[in-house]
Write an enzyme that holds these catalytic residues in place. Structure first.
Site, PDB file in Angstrom:
ATOM      1  N   ASN A 134       1.121  -1.382   0.347  1.00  0.00           N
ATOM      2  CA  ASN A 134       0.314   0.041  -0.271  1.00  0.00           C
ATOM      3  C   ASN A 134       1.080   1.108   0.213  1.00  0.00           C
ATOM      4  OD1 ASN A 134      -1.651   2.079   1.015  1.00  0.00           O
ATOM      5  ND2 ASN A 134      -3.254   1.056   1.363  1.00  0.00           N
ATOM      6  N   GLU A 194      -3.716   2.032  -2.645  1.00  0.00           N
ATOM      7  CA  GLU A 194      -3.893   3.368  -2.355  1.00  0.00           C
ATOM      8  C   GLU A 194      -3.302   4.026  -3.507  1.00  0.00           C
ATOM      9  OE1 GLU A 194      -5.632   5.556   0.500  1.00  0.00           O
ATOM     10  OE2 GLU A 194      -4.139   3.688   1.990  1.00  0.00           O
ATOM     11  N   ASP A 201      -4.028  -4.690   0.592  1.00  0.00           N
ATOM     12  CA  ASP A 201      -5.197  -4.322   2.176  1.00  0.00           C
ATOM     13  C   ASP A 201      -5.830  -4.483   2.550  1.00  0.00           C
ATOM     14  OD1 ASP A 201      -4.532  -3.322   4.225  1.00  0.00           O
ATOM     15  OD2 ASP A 201      -4.635  -0.566   3.349  1.00  0.00           O
ATOM     16  N   ASN A 222      -6.896  -4.145   5.426  1.00  0.00           N
ATOM     17  CA  ASN A 222      -7.335  -3.649   6.242  1.00  0.00           C
ATOM     18  C   ASN A 222      -8.474  -4.507   7.793  1.00  0.00           C
ATOM     19  OD1 ASN A 222      -6.743  -0.932   6.468  1.00  0.00           O
ATOM     20  ND2 ASN A 222      -8.389  -0.838   4.434  1.00  0.00           N
ATOM     21  N   ASP A 226      -1.743  -6.213   6.296  1.00  0.00           N
ATOM     22  CA  ASP A 226      -1.744  -6.383   4.566  1.00  0.00           C
ATOM     23  C   ASP A 226      -1.035  -8.007   4.684  1.00  0.00           C
ATOM     24  OD1 ASP A 226      -1.095  -4.014   3.152  1.00  0.00           O
ATOM     25  OD2 ASP A 226      -0.673  -3.591   5.409  1.00  0.00           O
ATOM     26  N   ASP A 231       2.240   4.388   5.391  1.00  0.00           N
ATOM     27  CA  ASP A 231       2.611   4.224   6.119  1.00  0.00           C
ATOM     28  C   ASP A 231       2.508   2.929   6.244  1.00  0.00           C
ATOM     29  OD1 ASP A 231       0.102   4.396   5.036  1.00  0.00           O
ATOM     30  OD2 ASP A 231      -1.094   5.319   7.188  1.00  0.00           O
ATOM     31  N   HIS A 232       2.150   1.771   5.195  1.00  0.00           N
ATOM     32  CA  HIS A 232       2.455   0.469   4.744  1.00  0.00           C
ATOM     33  C   HIS A 232       3.623   0.119   4.322  1.00  0.00           C
ATOM     34  CE1 HIS A 232      -1.586  -0.438   5.627  1.00  0.00           C
ATOM     35  NE2 HIS A 232      -2.095   0.903   4.764  1.00  0.00           N
TER      36      HIS A 232
END
Length: 255
Positions: free
Chosen positions: A7, A34, A145, A147, A216, A245-246
DNA sequence: ATGGTAGCCGCGCTA
């Protein structure tokens, strides 16, 4: 075959990091989430110059997925045919004899919200679609991802996160139903370090304090799991300046 | 109950 998922939280911002990472890690297939970029301005030339075929399904500002392959991409499908959705969250393609699905599962925002209901409905439709796909493609990888932190090992502070978004029982049950189709979480095929996470909030020095979640995932069909040699999280990219952030996750499949 | 940060767009929304 090294298959990875990342991501990137804006491909425009992260393209230089992506190109560095491709050159360094040499993955065969990469699934991106993303991307936040419309198809008309997707940076395909730079990625092709790095030796990858690329397929993408994006939109402005939010969502967006892409798949990169050093061995070509066939039969590209964007979106779940069982769940018409203006949000660009799914792309599937065939690489050699592998069918690969790249997923950006809705975040859900907050348990009980409209976005949470959408997340659960989206996952239910994904499950139905993957059931069909497994019947047609026994050698299947579902990655991206999700989530969802599958269990308490995947959460830095399980008590604080209990019942919260990304950790709630209905989300975890939906994840288990995907596994119930005949898929395995490749990460858990191997011994792993305690407190292994793939996402850390940008706020509150989340990465520095390892306040993360493992959301993930690379799921492998039962036909592929005997061929999986490794499944890892690559924390290096998260240490960079201006990181996503991933962290990327990857698995190695032999044979 | 809220805030902290990042990306994008446009001064809020989503994560």
């Amino acid at each position: 075959m090294k298959v990875a998922s990342w991501n990137v939280n804006s491909l425009k911002v992260r393209l230089p990091q992506l190109l560095d990472w491709l050159a360094d890690r040499q993955p065969d297939v990469v699934c991106l989430q993303e991307t936040k970029v419309e198809d008309s301005v997707f940076p395909h030339a730079e990625i092709e110059a790095a030796g990858y075929a690329v397929a993408f399904s994006g939109q402005k500002t939010y969502n967006g997925v892409a798949m990169l392959s050093r061995h070509g991409l066939a039969d590209v499908v964007c979106g779940n045919p069982l769940f018409p959705d203006p949000q660009k969250r799914l792309i599937a393609a065939t690489v050699g004899d592998l069918r690969i699905v790249c997923a950006y599962v809705p975040n859900g925002q907050e348990v009980g919200s409209d976005k949470y209901d959408y997340k659960l409905a989206w996952l239910e439709a994904l499950e139905r679609w993957l059931a069909e796909m497994l019947a047609a493609h026994p050698r299947l990888i579902v990655t991206g991802d999700f989530n969802i932190a599958p269990d308490d090992r995947d959460v830095h502070n399980p008590k604080a996160w209990e019942g919260k978004i990304l950790c709630s029982t209905p989300e975890r049950a939906a994840f288990q139903r995907l596994l119930g189709l005949g898929l395995k979480d490749s990460f858990r095929l191997f011994e792993q370090p305690e407190k292994s996470f793939s996402w850390w909030d940008y706020r509150m020095l989340g990465f520095q304090k390892n306040l993360g979640l493992r959301i993930d995932h690379l799921l492998l069909s039962d036909a592929l799991t005997p061929h999986c040699r490794a499944s890892t999280i690559d924390r290096e990219m998260r240490k960079r300046e201006r990181p996503s952030d991933h962290a990327p996750v990857s698995a190695v499949i032999e044979g």
